[in-house]
Write an enzyme that holds these catalytic residues in place. Structure first.
Site, PDB file in Angstrom:
ATOM      1  N   GLU A 355       0.825  -1.210   0.000  1.00  0.00           N
ATOM      2  CA  GLU A 355       0.000   0.000   0.000  1.00  0.00           C
ATOM      3  C   GLU A 355       0.858   1.258   0.000  1.00  0.00           C
ATOM      4  OE1 GLU A 355      -2.981  -0.412  -0.691  1.00  0.00           O
ATOM      5  OE2 GLU A 355      -3.046  -2.559  -0.298  1.00  0.00           O
ATOM      6  N   TYR A 439      -2.567  -7.210 -11.417  1.00  0.00           N
ATOM      7  CA  TYR A 439      -1.459  -7.324 -10.469  1.00  0.00           C
ATOM      8  C   TYR A 439      -0.309  -8.138 -11.059  1.00  0.00           C
ATOM      9  CZ  TYR A 439      -4.583  -5.670  -6.722  1.00  0.00           C
ATOM     10  OH  TYR A 439      -5.434  -4.929  -5.941  1.00  0.00           O
TER      11      TYR A 439
END
Length: 614
Positions: A355, A439
């Site tokens: 993150e 991803y």
């Protein structure tokens, strides 16, 4: 026509055309006053927005995002989840049934616009689900600004996806994508994507946000707290100032960010530490036995920022906050919302690294995530694996940090449900296919480029890309321009194959012929994506000899890599299925030979890539 006049006219229109197509980006400045009714999970908002049109176009309408309107039965998000069933995002459904369908009426998300004015005049607007279209009183001319004023109220929804009340770890309010947010306008027009649960896009903006809330609450946010001595949690010397309603006002500012996000809870603890040559880091969380790894994570978070600054480009903001909240992990300007009750230290650090890594992609590089989620999530996953490989070296030796992602890709391809990464983020039909396209294939896009051009060149590409495009809105075309300039290679073919299709790489050793003083190898391309090939031998005296078989489409060949220097063979035309070459080693001199000793090539079948010589 006079020849000289014709030349002047041609130059004039050429300059005019270049100016019209030159890069620009819009700018917004928000001033918000928010009054929170914590008991009922609602708030009232007033907003003054100064919007600057740096485009060459005159704008007669503007658009705002109202993301929370998605959190109710019958919304487009609810319809999409119901239509996907068990193939959708697991966080949004239970056994294929949309969680939004059962939201109680008083916990539905809502952003109710009372009025909006432009330069003091009331404007007509219409709300289309999560998008508000506003008809202007006077057009915003090119290179000019206008002021919008707005009043609204909002209901903080049941916590289902990212934002919401009472998340599963007991955080009272996660307040993200929560205000009427002006949409981005660029060369492709307004970015008015409906919110179906995935990605966001916005212009860079400055924020001044005043949040009035019950004095017992502590707020964590992505910004600079301007009055830490008047509120709870940030300074031991604070004298909390409350009004007649027992509320305190938190004053936050932030500059040159895409959004402003915050969370509030009565049991938050605030820890902070400063990264040498980096930001001040805040941990805002419920301190307990369940969150014991937060304190242990501090040296790892420090090293994360130092690695990122040195390797990929500097973090440009003064602080970063890790805030317990949300439904997993989601990045915002200068902060992230993450679940805090980790089962292991490396699990928590891994979440923080991923993150936090988004700050370089979702914020600083600011891609249009709705259009190119693979750049944001994929590049962040690349950073994630690179950094975690250094923070927590694997117990079992592996050739590179990306072998796990390569294995996951190979296993997923076998399922036959892969979808192209070029698809819009919310328009993937299968949740798992979205994850792998975005991803995994996004990450492997960089891994394959490192294999093609050499890791040294890729490192230069990443730094130059950052230097040229940070705090702007680059696209994949901008990235490829730099990749081709640095490497000297033509790489357009690779972008097309890897991102726009689900074709795969599959090379193999077809035949080995041992001669008296040499060995002849025949390779076969059984796949549908052509690639250059690194071929190596391990000699009986434990030396590795590398050969580069270039792909003709690159036109410039790799000569070295961090894995060693290469002897260059004749190029392999992409139309040719077999390739034959001879090396000056006989059978008695070779222990093993094979394709890609570095294990970076995303070959879907490794069984025929290596031959052990016995």
């Amino acid at each position: 026509m006079n020849k000289g006049f014709l030349i002047i006219l041609t130059l004039f229109f050429g300059i005019l055309s270049a100016q019209k197509n030159a890069y620009y980006q819009q700018y917004a400045k928000y001033k918000m006053d928010i009054d929170v009714d914590a008991k009922n999970f609602t708030y009232n908002g007033n907003q003054t927005l100064t919007y600057t049109n740096n485009s060459p176009d005159e704008l007669d309408v503007v658009y705002f995002h109202l993301y929370w309107n998605a959190f109710k039965p019958g919304s487009m998000m609810d319809q999409r989840i119901a239509g996907q069933g068990k193939n959708g995002d697991s966080r949004l459904q239970n056994n294929g049934i949309s969680r939004l369908a059962s939201i109680p009426k008083d916990e539905e998300g809502a952003q109710n616009i009372h009025w909006i004015k432009q330069n003091g005049k009331n404007l007509k607007f219409e709300i289309q689900e999560t998008v508000m279209k506003v008809y202007l009183d006077s057009p915003i001319k090119a290179n000019s600004s206008t002021i919008f004023m707005m009043e609204w109220d909002a209901v903080i929804p049941m916590q289902i996806r990212r934002a919401g009340r009472n998340n599963r770890e007991g955080i009272d309010m996660t307040v993200t994508q929560w205000y009427p947010k002006i949409a981005e306008y660029d060369y492709d027009g307004w970015a008015t994507f409906d919110y179906i649960g995935r990605e966001f896009h916005a212009p860079f903006s400055d924020f001044e946000v005043n949040i009035k809330i019950d004095k017992e609450y502590v707020i964590g946010a992505g910004g600079t707290l301007e009055n830490p001595l008047e509120v709870k949690g940030y300074d031991k010397k604070a004298t909390i100032k409350a009004d007649k309603n027992n509320k305190t006002t938190w004053k936050w500012t932030a500059k040159n960010m895409l959004d402003f996000a915050w969370a509030a809870d009565r049991d938050y603890t605030v820890d902070s530490f400063v990264v040498l040559d980096g930001p001040k880091v805040y941990f805002v969380y419920q301190k307990s036995e369940k969150t014991k790894y937060w304190d242990e994570s501090k040296p790892y978070v420090t090293k994360f920022f130092q690695i990122m600054n040195a390797t990929f480009g500097r973090y440009v903001y003064p602080s970063y906050s890790f805030i317990q909240g949300g439904d997993g992990g989601m990045e915002y300007g200068m902060c992230t919302m993450i679940l805090g009750e980790a089962k292991s230290l490396d699990g928590l650090v891994g979440l923080m690294v991923h993150e936090g890594g988004h700050s370089w992609n979702q914020q600083i590089m600011a891609y249009n995530e709705s259009v190119r989620p693979w750049m944001d999530e994929g590049f962040t996953s690349y950073y994630d694996d690179s950094v975690m490989y250094q923070l927590f070296p694997p117990k079992t030796p592996q050739a590179n940090p990306f072998t796990g992602s390569l294995d996951r890709y190979r296993n997923f391809v076998k399922k036959g449900i892969e979808e192209p990464a070029v698809w819009l983020g919310d328009h993937h039909d299968n949740g798992s296919a979205y994850s792998f396209a975005t991803y995994v294939k996004g990450e492997l896009f960089l891994v394959q480029l490192g294999y093609i051009m050499g890791e040294q060149n890729l490192a230069l590409v990443m730094k130059e890309f950052y230097n040229e495009w940070h705090l702007k809105h680059p696209t994949d075309r901008d990235f490829m321009h730099i990749a081709q300039k640095v490497s000297g290679m033509d790489l357009k073919w690779f972008l097309n194959y890897w991102i726009n299709t689900t074709k795969t790489i599959d090379y193999g050793i077809k035949e080995v012929k041992y001669n008296e003083s040499s060995t002849t190898i025949i390779l076969e391309n059984k796949g549908t994506i052509p690639m250059p090939i690194d071929f190596s031998i391990l000699t009986t005296d434990k030396k590795v000899v590398n050969y580069q078989i270039p792909l003709n489409m690159t036109h410039t060949w790799k000569t070295k890599d961090i894995y060693g220097d290469f002897k260059t063979e004749a190029y392999w035309p992409w139309t040719q299925k077999d390739y034959t070459f001879t090396i000056p080693y006989n059978k008695s001199q070779i222990s093993a030979l094979g394709i890609d000793f570095s294990q970076r090539l995303a070959d879907v079948n490794l069984e025929d890539n290596l031959v052990e010589v016995k």
